[in-house]
Design a protein around this motif. Sequence first.
Motif, mmCIF file in Angstrom:
data_model
loop_
_atom_site.group_PDB
_atom_site.id
_atom_site.type_symbol
_atom_site.label_atom_id
_atom_site.label_comp_id
_atom_site.label_asym_id
_atom_site.label_seq_id
_atom_site.Cartn_x
_atom_site.Cartn_y
_atom_site.Cartn_z
ATOM 1 N N PHE A 112 -32.908 -103.906 71.668
ATOM 2 C CA PHE A 112 -32.900 -103.105 73.023
ATOM 3 C C PHE A 112 -32.628 -101.737 72.784
ATOM 4 C CE2 PHE A 112 -30.329 -101.580 76.454
ATOM 5 C CZ PHE A 112 -31.337 -101.981 77.593
ATOM 6 N N ALA A 113 -31.369 -101.402 71.946
ATOM 7 C CA ALA A 113 -31.130 -99.957 71.965
ATOM 8 C C ALA A 113 -32.479 -99.211 71.086
ATOM 9 C CB ALA A 113 -30.037 -99.556 71.309
ATOM 10 N N ARG A 114 -32.611 -99.928 70.024
ATOM 11 C CA ARG A 114 -33.963 -99.132 69.396
ATOM 12 C C ARG A 114 -35.288 -98.886 70.183
ATOM 13 N NH1 ARG A 114 -36.454 -102.332 64.859
ATOM 14 N NH2 ARG A 114 -38.043 -102.784 66.376
ATOM 15 N N LEU A 115 -35.618 -99.853 70.953
ATOM 16 C CA LEU A 115 -36.642 -99.820 71.861
ATOM 17 C C LEU A 115 -36.322 -98.591 72.966
ATOM 18 C CD1 LEU A 115 -37.889 -103.677 71.816
ATOM 19 C CD2 LEU A 115 -38.783 -101.802 70.571
ATOM 20 N N ALA A 116 -35.542 -98.640 73.625
ATOM 21 C CA ALA A 116 -35.023 -97.818 74.395
ATOM 22 C C ALA A 116 -34.876 -96.543 74.059
ATOM 23 C CB ALA A 116 -33.649 -98.312 75.270
ATOM 24 N N GLY A 117 -34.310 -96.163 73.019
ATOM 25 C CA GLY A 117 -34.430 -94.932 72.266
ATOM 26 C C GLY A 117 -35.745 -94.300 72.019
ATOM 27 N N ASP A 118 -36.528 -95.317 71.466
ATOM 28 C CA ASP A 118 -37.766 -94.920 71.151
ATOM 29 C C ASP A 118 -38.584 -94.411 72.335
ATOM 30 O OD1 ASP A 118 -40.021 -94.415 69.216
ATOM 31 O OD2 ASP A 118 -40.881 -96.148 70.403
ATOM 32 N N ALA A 119 -38.323 -95.273 73.737
ATOM 33 C CA ALA A 119 -39.059 -94.887 74.780
ATOM 34 C C ALA A 119 -38.612 -93.453 75.373
ATOM 35 C CB ALA A 119 -38.842 -95.891 75.652
ATOM 36 N N GLU A 120 -37.363 -93.457 75.208
ATOM 37 C CA GLU A 120 -36.655 -92.216 75.745
ATOM 38 C C GLU A 120 -37.297 -90.947 75.106
ATOM 39 O OE1 GLU A 120 -34.617 -88.583 75.108
ATOM 40 O OE2 GLU A 120 -33.853 -90.236 73.926
ATOM 41 N N ARG A 121 -37.237 -90.916 73.718
ATOM 42 C CA ARG A 121 -37.867 -89.861 72.882
ATOM 43 C C ARG A 121 -39.422 -89.637 72.944
ATOM 44 N NH1 ARG A 121 -34.523 -92.351 69.673
ATOM 45 N NH2 ARG A 121 -36.149 -93.808 68.510
ATOM 46 N N ASN A 122 -40.138 -90.747 73.348
ATOM 47 C CA ASN A 122 -41.660 -90.587 73.154
ATOM 48 C C ASN A 122 -42.358 -90.701 74.537
ATOM 49 O OD1 ASN A 122 -41.971 -90.061 70.431
ATOM 50 N ND2 ASN A 122 -40.924 -91.928 70.195
ATOM 51 N N CYS A 123 -41.522 -90.972 75.812
ATOM 52 C CA CYS A 123 -42.555 -90.810 76.797
ATOM 53 C C CYS A 123 -42.897 -89.385 77.322
ATOM 54 C CB CYS A 123 -41.856 -91.344 78.018
ATOM 55 S SG CYS A 123 -40.802 -90.342 79.028
ATOM 56 N N PRO A 124 -44.196 -89.316 77.693
ATOM 57 C CA PRO A 124 -44.838 -87.831 77.934
ATOM 58 C C PRO A 124 -44.154 -86.863 78.604
ATOM 59 C CG PRO A 124 -46.390 -89.861 78.141
ATOM 60 C CD PRO A 124 -45.188 -90.191 78.220
ATOM 61 N N VAL A 125 -42.634 -87.437 79.547
ATOM 62 C CA VAL A 125 -42.349 -86.444 80.379
ATOM 63 C C VAL A 125 -40.964 -86.106 79.375
ATOM 64 C CG1 VAL A 125 -40.718 -86.399 82.380
ATOM 65 C CG2 VAL A 125 -42.836 -87.476 82.613
ATOM 66 N N SER A 126 -40.774 -86.781 78.640
ATOM 67 C CA SER A 126 -39.455 -86.492 77.773
ATOM 68 C C SER A 126 -39.934 -85.416 76.806
ATOM 69 C CB SER A 126 -38.929 -87.545 76.848
ATOM 70 O OG SER A 126 -38.151 -88.385 77.715
ATOM 71 N N LYS A 127 -41.189 -85.736 76.448
ATOM 72 C CA LYS A 127 -41.705 -84.644 75.433
ATOM 73 C C LYS A 127 -42.055 -83.135 76.154
ATOM 74 C CE LYS A 127 -44.174 -87.703 72.448
ATOM 75 N NZ LYS A 127 -45.352 -88.341 71.938
ATOM 76 N N VAL A 128 -42.371 -83.220 77.486
ATOM 77 C CA VAL A 128 -42.616 -81.616 78.059
ATOM 78 C C VAL A 128 -41.209 -81.171 78.714
ATOM 79 C CG1 VAL A 128 -42.635 -82.662 80.521
ATOM 80 C CG2 VAL A 128 -44.393 -80.848 79.648
ATOM 81 N N LEU A 129 -40.055 -81.907 78.772
ATOM 82 C CA LEU A 129 -39.076 -81.357 79.190
ATOM 83 C C LEU A 129 -38.261 -80.484 78.058
ATOM 84 C CD1 LEU A 129 -37.404 -83.990 81.176
ATOM 85 C CD2 LEU A 129 -38.657 -82.198 82.156
ATOM 86 N N ASN A 130 -37.970 -79.353 78.493
ATOM 87 C CA ASN A 130 -37.308 -78.345 77.585
ATOM 88 C C ASN A 130 -35.686 -78.400 77.843
ATOM 89 O OD1 ASN A 130 -36.404 -76.543 75.453
ATOM 90 N ND2 ASN A 130 -37.263 -74.673 76.588
ATOM 91 N N SER A 131 -35.332 -79.545 77.691
ATOM 92 C CA SER A 131 -33.674 -79.654 78.225
ATOM 93 C C SER A 131 -33.134 -80.687 77.298
ATOM 94 C CB SER A 131 -33.821 -79.847 79.708
ATOM 95 O OG SER A 131 -34.400 -81.201 79.808
ATOM 96 N N ILE A 132 -31.909 -80.964 77.658
ATOM 97 C CA ILE A 132 -31.015 -81.969 77.088
ATOM 98 C C ILE A 132 -31.377 -83.346 77.653
ATOM 99 C CG2 ILE A 132 -28.782 -83.034 76.513
ATOM 100 C CD1 ILE A 132 -27.681 -79.910 76.620
#
Length: 140
Positions: A112-132
């Motif tokens: 669960f932690a691995r899949l959630a972390g991967d989704a957080e890093r790689n969803c398109p909106v995460s990629k466009v945000l220049n923030s923490i």
Amino acid sequence: MIRKARAVWNGTGRAGTGHLFTESGVLAETPYSYKTRFEAEAGTNPEELIAAAHAGCFTMALAFRLQAAGYVATELSTEAAVTLEPEGQGFRVSRSDLSLRAQVPNLDEALFARLAGDAERNCPVSKVLNSIITLDARLI
């Protein structure tokens, strides 16, 4: 794929008002203003829309990762808290804090932690945000 939205503004920054429109029609003459952004007037604001976009994008990305791993969530509930801070003469979105509560039968915490972390890093909106970006993900 191209998605469109339009903003119309009338007046000054502080006293003016605006309306947002989306191509889908979900937002149609949706009000926004200084007061909806920095005070408690009814309406929306760009940061609220970024939070909704981030929560939705991340949650869908996780659902696809779960599906690929052979799991189906009973429920994925994500809140995104977007922080707007002063920067120089203006402002910046400094962070987006994701809080996920998930019900996924038969899924162990490590996967669960691995899949959630991967989704957080790689969803398109995460990629466009220049923030923490932070993630508090819990199986319930």
